[in-house]
Design a protein around this motif. Structure first.
Motif, PDB file in Angstrom:
ATOM      1  N   ALA A  23      39.991  70.572  87.558  1.00 23.42           N
ATOM      2  CA  ALA A  23      40.473  69.953  88.784  1.00 23.42           C
ATOM      3  C   ALA A  23      39.493  68.879  89.233  1.00 23.42           C
ATOM      4  O   ALA A  23      38.289  69.136  89.323  1.00 23.42           O
ATOM      5  CB  ALA A  23      40.631  71.010  89.876  1.00 23.42           C
ATOM      6  N   SER A  25      38.241  66.152  92.152  1.00 20.34           N
ATOM      7  CA  SER A  25      38.281  65.943  93.591  1.00 20.34           C
ATOM      8  C   SER A  25      37.263  64.874  93.960  1.00 20.34           C
ATOM      9  O   SER A  25      36.401  64.508  93.168  1.00 20.34           O
ATOM     10  CB  SER A  25      37.981  67.244  94.338  1.00 20.34           C
ATOM     11  OG  SER A  25      36.688  67.717  94.022  1.00 20.34           O
ATOM     12  N   LYS A  75      47.907  67.563  91.916  1.00 23.99           N
ATOM     13  CA  LYS A  75      46.687  68.363  92.082  1.00 23.99           C
ATOM     14  C   LYS A  75      45.490  67.736  91.381  1.00 23.99           C
ATOM     15  O   LYS A  75      44.396  68.318  91.394  1.00 23.99           O
ATOM     16  CB  LYS A  75      46.915  69.773  91.537  1.00 23.99           C
ATOM     17  CG  LYS A  75      47.965  70.574  92.281  1.00 23.99           C
ATOM     18  CD  LYS A  75      48.104  71.960  91.680  1.00 23.99           C
ATOM     19  CE  LYS A  75      49.153  72.778  92.425  1.00 23.99           C
ATOM     20  NZ  LYS A  75      49.308  74.145  91.845  1.00 23.99           N
ATOM     21  N   ASN A  76      45.697  66.584  90.738  1.00 28.39           N
ATOM     22  CA  ASN A  76      44.610  65.945  89.969  1.00 28.39           C
ATOM     23  C   ASN A  76      43.969  66.939  89.002  1.00 28.39           C
ATOM     24  O   ASN A  76      42.734  67.029  88.899  1.00 28.39           O
ATOM     25  CB  ASN A  76      43.551  65.366  90.902  1.00 28.39           C
ATOM     26  CG  ASN A  76      44.062  64.172  91.678  1.00 28.39           C
ATOM     27  OD1 ASN A  76      44.882  63.392  91.186  1.00 28.39           O
ATOM     28  ND2 ASN A  76      43.611  64.037  92.918  1.00 28.39           N
ATOM     29  N   THR A  77      44.819  67.674  88.325  1.00 26.59           N
ATOM     30  CA  THR A  77      44.356  68.739  87.437  1.00 26.59           C
ATOM     31  C   THR A  77      44.920  68.551  86.037  1.00 26.59           C
ATOM     32  O   THR A  77      46.091  68.187  85.886  1.00 26.59           O
ATOM     33  CB  THR A  77      44.769  70.112  87.987  1.00 26.59           C
ATOM     34  OG1 THR A  77      44.174  70.301  89.281  1.00 26.59           O
ATOM     35  CG2 THR A  77      44.314  71.234  87.073  1.00 26.59           C
TER      36      THR A  77
END
Length: 115
Positions: A23, A25, A75-77
């Protein structure tokens, strides 16, 4: 700054499966590419799989048909589903994310395939 948090590594028997997650962030405006690399002891770091913003993927020949990369843009995952694992898949797996124009690396998660 961009932070990458990896999870999902561990010990698995040959033929087993694992799923890695990473993930991203922080200051993220545009992720152009997400992927996984790996490094076994004594070896250079090598590409495992990449997935681009449009969904295109590419895989190392050694994992084609066994590993699947996917991403959740909301989720930018990025995920790496690893099936039919072999002892030669044993390595530290690193998440790699390109937040244009910079490249970012995770700290790595160990995958050990052994009986």
């Amino acid at each position: 700054q961009v932070q990458l948090v990896e999870s999902g590594g561990g010990l698995v028997q040959p033929g087993g499966s694992l799923r890695l997650s990473c993930a991203a962030s922080g200051r993220i405006f545009s992720i152009s590419r997400m992927g996984w690399y790996r490094q076994a002891p004594g070896n250079a770091r090598e590409l495992v799989a990449n997935i681009f913003s449009g969904g295109a993927t590419n895989y190392a020949d050694s994992v084609k048909g066994r590993f699947t990369i996917s991403r959740d843009n909301a989720k930018n995952t990025v995920y790496l589903q690893m099936n039919s694992l072999k002892p030669e898949d044993t390595a530290v797996y690193y998440c790699n994310v390109v937040v244009t124009p910079r490249e970012h690396w995770g700290t790595g998660t160990l995958v050990t395939v052994s009986s």
